[in-house]
Motif scaffolding. Structure first.
Motif, PDB file in Angstrom:
ATOM      1  N   UNK A  18     -65.699  11.227 -29.514  1.00  0.00           N
ATOM      2  CA  UNK A  18     -64.450  10.456 -29.982  1.00  0.00           C
ATOM      3  C   UNK A  18     -64.114   9.666 -28.505  1.00  0.00           C
ATOM      4  N   UNK A  19     -64.097  10.278 -27.236  1.00  0.00           N
ATOM      5  CA  UNK A  19     -63.588   9.692 -26.139  1.00  0.00           C
ATOM      6  C   UNK A  19     -64.644   8.507 -25.801  1.00  0.00           C
ATOM      7  N   UNK A  20     -65.660   8.735 -25.960  1.00  0.00           N
ATOM      8  CA  UNK A  20     -66.799   7.767 -25.572  1.00  0.00           C
ATOM      9  C   UNK A  20     -66.560   6.525 -26.532  1.00  0.00           C
ATOM     10  N   UNK A  21     -66.304   6.660 -27.872  1.00  0.00           N
ATOM     11  CA  UNK A  21     -65.752   5.564 -28.646  1.00  0.00           C
ATOM     12  C   UNK A  21     -64.408   4.831 -28.317  1.00  0.00           C
ATOM     13  N   UNK A  22     -63.589   5.724 -27.872  1.00  0.00           N
ATOM     14  CA  UNK A  22     -62.275   5.211 -27.474  1.00  0.00           C
ATOM     15  C   UNK A  22     -62.363   4.244 -26.084  1.00  0.00           C
ATOM     16  N   UNK A  23     -63.305   4.775 -25.383  1.00  0.00           N
ATOM     17  CA  UNK A  23     -63.437   3.839 -23.890  1.00  0.00           C
ATOM     18  C   UNK A  23     -64.409   2.698 -24.430  1.00  0.00           C
ATOM     19  N   UNK A  24     -65.042   2.576 -25.294  1.00  0.00           N
ATOM     20  CA  UNK A  24     -65.802   1.540 -25.715  1.00  0.00           C
ATOM     21  C   UNK A  24     -64.754   0.473 -26.411  1.00  0.00           C
ATOM     22  N   UNK A  25     -63.687   0.818 -26.746  1.00  0.00           N
ATOM     23  CA  UNK A  25     -62.862  -0.254 -27.602  1.00  0.00           C
ATOM     24  C   UNK A  25     -62.514  -1.293 -26.835  1.00  0.00           C
ATOM     25  N   UNK A  26     -62.659  -2.529 -27.340  1.00  0.00           N
ATOM     26  CA  UNK A  26     -62.189  -3.768 -26.786  1.00  0.00           C
ATOM     27  C   UNK A  26     -61.312  -4.321 -27.765  1.00  0.00           C
ATOM     28  N   UNK A  27     -60.120  -4.724 -27.538  1.00  0.00           N
ATOM     29  CA  UNK A  27     -59.330  -5.741 -28.301  1.00  0.00           C
ATOM     30  C   UNK A  27     -59.066  -7.148 -28.046  1.00  0.00           C
ATOM     31  N   UNK A  28     -59.669  -7.679 -27.286  1.00  0.00           N
ATOM     32  CA  UNK A  28     -59.672  -9.023 -26.567  1.00  0.00           C
ATOM     33  C   UNK A  28     -60.112  -9.687 -27.673  1.00  0.00           C
ATOM     34  N   UNK A  29     -59.263 -10.809 -28.160  1.00  0.00           N
ATOM     35  CA  UNK A  29     -59.827 -11.710 -29.147  1.00  0.00           C
ATOM     36  C   UNK A  29     -61.215 -12.255 -29.273  1.00  0.00           C
ATOM     37  N   UNK A  30     -61.738 -12.625 -28.075  1.00  0.00           N
ATOM     38  CA  UNK A  30     -63.024 -13.206 -27.982  1.00  0.00           C
ATOM     39  C   UNK A  30     -64.196 -12.151 -27.880  1.00  0.00           C
ATOM     40  N   UNK A  31     -63.680 -10.785 -27.605  1.00  0.00           N
ATOM     41  CA  UNK A  31     -64.620  -9.892 -27.397  1.00  0.00           C
ATOM     42  C   UNK A  31     -65.798  -9.494 -28.323  1.00  0.00           C
ATOM     43  N   UNK A  32     -66.967  -9.713 -28.117  1.00  0.00           N
ATOM     44  CA  UNK A  32     -67.836  -9.331 -29.126  1.00  0.00           C
ATOM     45  C   UNK A  32     -68.218  -7.975 -29.355  1.00  0.00           C
ATOM     46  N   UNK A  33     -68.505  -7.669 -30.512  1.00  0.00           N
ATOM     47  CA  UNK A  33     -68.602  -6.156 -30.919  1.00  0.00           C
ATOM     48  C   UNK A  33     -69.966  -5.780 -30.463  1.00  0.00           C
TER      49      UNK A  33
END
Length: 184
Positions: free
Chosen positions: A162-177
């Motif tokens: 869960x922490x690995x996923x949380x650390x990977x989260x990016x909320x910047x509008x231009x951030x690519x998944x």
């Protein structure tokens, strides 16, 4: 004469069932199917992510840079339901991990998306941010309340995943998944 007619009806029904079963057997044995293939196909969530980022009143988070082995399996954005963003994954161990975000109040939203998890007194530091740990009978979760939204990383996976996923989260509008793995 009535008795004979009733026997014909039962006999006809048995004959019809025999023909149907034989036909189904032929279809099953002669149409190729591979039981060894993975029945869960990855989804491409880039269109829904773009839509959510344009419509939501908060920064919509999605993972960027996840290591290989993570498979996106579901995605939704429901504007009418508190601008609820959901993206589900299977981690490399086959455990479920979901990212949930909404403008709905945390005390109501978090138990619903975590299947009745409850807050603990513990927090966990992930990428320099403090996340509250929630534990439940089905899902555990990491929860962070921001200005105007709540982010939940939940699932059957360990707190480490869960922490690995949380650390990977990016909320910047231009951030690519993270790229979706190719369909196999």
């Amino acid at each position: 004469m009535a008795g004979k007619r009733g026997n014909q009806t039962v006999r006809g029904m048995i004959q019809s069932m025999t023909v149907i079963c034989a036909f189904a057997g032929v279809i099953y044995f002669f149409i190729p199917h591979d039981d060894s293939l993975d029945p869960i196909q990855p989804v491409d969530y880039s269109v829904e992510l773009t839509t959510a980022r344009r419509a939501a009143p908060y920064p919509v988070a999605a993972p960027a840079g996840l290591p290989a082995g993570w498979k996106p399996t579901s995605v939704t954005f429901r504007r009418e339901d508190g601008h609820a963003w959901h993206i589900g994954f299977l981690d490399p161990d086959g455990q479920y991990v979901a990212v949930e975000q909404s403008t709905e109040p945390p005390r109501k939203y978090v138990p619903r998306v975590t299947q009745q998890a409850a807050p603990t007194e513990r927090t966990q530091q992930v990428a320099g941010e403090s996340w509250q740990r929630w534990e439940g009978p089905k899902y555990d979760a990491l929860v962070r309340a921001d200005k105007g939204s709540t982010t939940v990383v939940t699932g059957t996976a360990s707190y480490e995943r869960l922490a690995q996923m949380a650390a990977a989260l990016d909320a910047r509008p231009g951030a690519s998944p993270s790229p979706a793995p190719p369909a196999s």
